[in-house]
Design an enzyme around this catalytic site. Structure first.
Site, PDB file in Angstrom:
ATOM      1  CB  CYS A  52      -0.907  -0.012   1.222  1.00 28.48           C
ATOM      2  SG  CYS A  52      -2.043   1.386   1.275  1.00 28.48           S
ATOM      3  CB  CYS A  56      -1.395   3.668   8.199  1.00 30.71           C
ATOM      4  SG  CYS A  56      -2.441   4.409   6.918  1.00 30.71           S
ATOM      5  CB  CYS A  59      -0.839  -0.427   8.291  1.00 26.85           C
ATOM      6  SG  CYS A  59      -1.689  -1.584   7.201  1.00 26.85           S
ATOM      7  CB  CYS A  96     -15.587  -7.082   6.564  1.00 23.76           C
ATOM      8  SG  CYS A  96     -16.920  -6.930   7.742  1.00 23.76           S
ATOM      9  CB  CYS A 127     -18.616  -4.758   5.353  1.00 22.99           C
ATOM     10  SG  CYS A 127     -17.605  -3.389   5.978  1.00 22.99           S
ATOM     11  CB  CYS A 187     -18.270  -0.017   9.225  1.00 19.95           C
ATOM     12  SG  CYS A 187     -17.195  -0.923  10.366  1.00 19.95           S
ATOM     13  NE  ARG A 264     -17.652  -5.793  13.767  1.00 17.59           N
ATOM     14  CZ  ARG A 264     -17.938  -4.927  12.790  1.00 17.59           C
ATOM     15  NH1 ARG A 264     -17.005  -4.201  12.251  1.00 17.59           N
ATOM     16  NH2 ARG A 264     -19.162  -4.835  12.343  1.00 17.59           N
TER      17      ARG A 264
HETATM   18  N1  SAM Z   1      -6.748   0.564   3.279  1.00 19.24           N
HETATM   19  C1  SAM Z   1      -7.996   0.705   3.886  1.00 19.24           C
HETATM   20  C2  SAM Z   1      -8.028   1.813   4.894  1.00 19.24           C
HETATM   21  O1  SAM Z   1      -7.010   2.249   5.351  1.00 19.24           O
HETATM   22  O2  SAM Z   1      -9.121   2.242   5.239  1.00 19.24           O
HETATM   23  C3  SAM Z   1      -8.546  -0.552   4.494  1.00 19.24           C
HETATM   24  C4  SAM Z   1      -7.707  -1.493   5.304  1.00 19.24           C
HETATM   25  S1  SAM Z   1      -7.072  -0.902   6.865  1.00 19.24           S
HETATM   26  C5  SAM Z   1      -6.009  -2.245   7.225  1.00 19.24           C
HETATM   27  C6  SAM Z   1      -8.448  -1.008   7.977  1.00 19.24           C
HETATM   28  C7  SAM Z   1      -8.249  -0.648   9.430  1.00 19.24           C
HETATM   29  O3  SAM Z   1      -7.609  -1.707  10.126  1.00 19.24           O
HETATM   30  C8  SAM Z   1      -7.384   0.553   9.768  1.00 19.24           C
HETATM   31  O4  SAM Z   1      -8.054   1.755   9.604  1.00 19.24           O
HETATM   32  C9  SAM Z   1      -7.079   0.292  11.241  1.00 19.24           C
HETATM   33  O5  SAM Z   1      -8.069   0.853  12.066  1.00 19.24           O
HETATM   34  C10 SAM Z   1      -7.114  -1.223  11.344  1.00 19.24           C
HETATM   35  N2  SAM Z   1      -5.764  -1.762  11.580  1.00 19.24           N
HETATM   36  C11 SAM Z   1      -4.815  -1.949  10.651  1.00 19.24           C
HETATM   37  N3  SAM Z   1      -3.677  -2.421  11.203  1.00 19.24           N
HETATM   38  C12 SAM Z   1      -3.914  -2.541  12.538  1.00 19.24           C
HETATM   39  C13 SAM Z   1      -3.116  -2.953  13.645  1.00 19.24           C
HETATM   40  N4  SAM Z   1      -1.850  -3.341  13.498  1.00 19.24           N
HETATM   41  N5  SAM Z   1      -3.678  -2.959  14.860  1.00 19.24           N
HETATM   42  C14 SAM Z   1      -4.972  -2.566  15.022  1.00 19.24           C
HETATM   43  N6  SAM Z   1      -5.757  -2.155  14.014  1.00 19.24           N
HETATM   44  C15 SAM Z   1      -5.247  -2.124  12.779  1.00 19.24           C
HETATM   45 FE1  SF4 Z   2      -2.832   1.199   3.406  1.00 21.92          FE
HETATM   46 FE2  SF4 Z   2      -2.751  -0.013   5.778  1.00 21.92          FE
HETATM   47 FE3  SF4 Z   2      -3.059   2.631   5.656  1.00 21.92          FE
HETATM   48 FE4  SF4 Z   2      -5.073   1.021   4.848  1.00 21.92          FE
HETATM   49  S1  SF4 Z   2      -4.276   1.183   6.933  1.00 21.92           S
HETATM   50  S2  SF4 Z   2      -4.297   2.862   3.809  1.00 21.92           S
HETATM   51  S3  SF4 Z   2      -3.885  -0.691   3.996  1.00 21.92           S
HETATM   52  S4  SF4 Z   2      -1.248   1.465   4.969  1.00 21.92           S
END
Ligand code: SAM
Ligand code: SF4
Ligand code: DTB
Length: 328
Positions: A52, A56, A59, A96, A127, A187, A264
């Site tokens: 990606c 973030c 992530c 989802c 979702c 959501c 949730r």
């Molecule tokens: N890329 C999309 C986005 O950012 O909206 C969808 C996928 S993203 C992985 C969805 C959510 O997963 C993030 O907004 C975050 O809240 C949660 N998430 C991702 N990595 C995480 C982690 N290591 N621990 C807890 N929550 C996490």
């Molecule tokens: Fe990309 Fe992860 Fe950020 Fe979603 S949370 S935009 S998958 S880096």
């Protein structure tokens, strides 16, 4: 539709209550709006993994972090439908699908539309979480039969740029607006344990509760620290594997401020254990991710959840299509 504007101060005051008083208040609100022993089950599938463009800090899927994650291109429709069927057979009511994109390209969206149609035809709520949407994309998803779009605000506005620099809080709010205007249920939740303080946790809950209407589903995640991500490298005292009771308090605050939303209990259940999860249900959580994987990290086995539900007398339930249930 909620009309009351919640201040961060008022929500911080909830966090500061003696735990028993907070739980009593949350239980009272929960019981006035839902069957207190019913928990909705959602199953997650990562339909496109890793690589990606966004940075973030929590992530595993960001191309900016070296987490050793194997990238996977957009899944085949057949694979998605067989996972969805397995989730349905195991008792999930919502499926989802998550993609590691900044946002979908129009060509990707055609494939996701087919997934949404297919999953819906199995009798599941649908979702997707695909990142930021461009004008017109939410309408396409709605036409394909999408029920919910997940897009988290993740933390308080003032802390967001400590976590992400490749997009802004206002971008997230803009996508949420498009989703709402297209008639798709929202959501939207966040993560605790990213080094934020309690006031910021209250600030996140205020943002969510004041979306007006509040999101129909509110996922509350505890950071799953992933080696190679900036947030896994937080100083030990900040990371502190946030106290599980802070998760309980956050869920209670979400329940009180968003009385008719599904709250949730999301990432982090493995580290909470049975007692911690029981307190989260007591605080008003009435939904979980069900299945042995979240997107890229682990989650309790189906059998472990079934055993926990039996111990607690909880019933897996479709909590009405709107995510709401009448008081009784
Ligand atoms: N890329 C999309 C986005 O950012 O909206 C969808 C996928 S993203 C992985 C969805 C959510 O997963 C993030 O907004 C975050 O809240 C949660 N998430 C991702 N990595 C995480 C982690 N290591 N621990 C807890 N929550 C996490
Ligand atoms: Fe990309 Fe992860 Fe950020 Fe979603 S949370 S935009 S998958 S880096
Ligand atoms: C949400 O709030 N939590 C889910 C879902 N929405 C997409 C994702 C949790 C991801 C946890 C880390 C991982 O498995 O990669």
């Amino acid at each position: 539709m909620s009309t009351q504007a919640w201040t961060t101060e008022a929500i911080e005051a909830l966090f500061e209550l003696p735990l028993m008083d907070l739980l009593f208040q949350a239980q009272t609100v929960h019981r006035a709006n839902f069957d207190p022993n019913a928990v909705q089950l959602s199953t997650l599938m990562s339909i496109k993994t890793g690589g990606c463009s966004e940075d973030c800090g929590y992530c595993s899927q960001s191309a900016h972090h070296d987490t050793g994650l194997e990238r996977q291109k957009l899944a085949d429709l057949g694979e998605v439908l067989s996972n969805a069927q397995a989730a349905f057979d195991a008792g999930a009511t919502r499926f989802c699908m998550g993609a590691a994109w900044r946002g979908p390209k129009d060509t990707d969206l055609s494939q996701v539309e087919a997934m949404v149609r297919g999953v819906k035809a199995l009798g599941l709520e649908t979702c997707v979480t695909l990142g930021m949407l461009k004008p017109g994309q939410a309408e396409r998803l709605k036409d394909a039969g999408l029920d919910y779009y997940n897009h988290n605000l993740d933390t308080a506005p003032e802390y967001y740029e400590q976590v992400v620099t490749t997009h802004r809080y206002s971008d997230r709010l803009d996508t949420l607006k498009q989703v709402r205007e297209a008639g798709i249920s929202v959501c939207c939740g966040g993560i605790i344990g990213m080094g934020e303080d309690r006031r910021m946790r209250a600030g996140l809950i205020a943002e969510l509760a004041n979306l007006n209407p509040a999101p129909e589903s509110v996922p509350v995640n505890m950071l799953v620290p992933i080696a190679g991500t900036p947030l896994a490298g937080l100083p030990v005292q900040a990371q502190a594997r946030i106290d599980p009771l802070e998760m309980v308090r956050t869920i209670a605050a979400a329940r009180i401020t968003m009385p008719t939303s599904l709250v949730r209990l999301s990432a982090g259940r493995q580290s909470l254990g049975e007692m911690g999860q029981a307190l989260c249900f007591m605080a008003g959580a009435n939904s979980i991710f069900y299945g042995d994987k979240l997107l890229t990290t682990g989650n309790p086995e189906w059998t472990a959840d079934q055993a926990l539900f039996a111990k607690l007398g909880l019933t897996p339930a479709a909590v009405a299509e709107s995510g709401r249930r009448c008081a009784h």
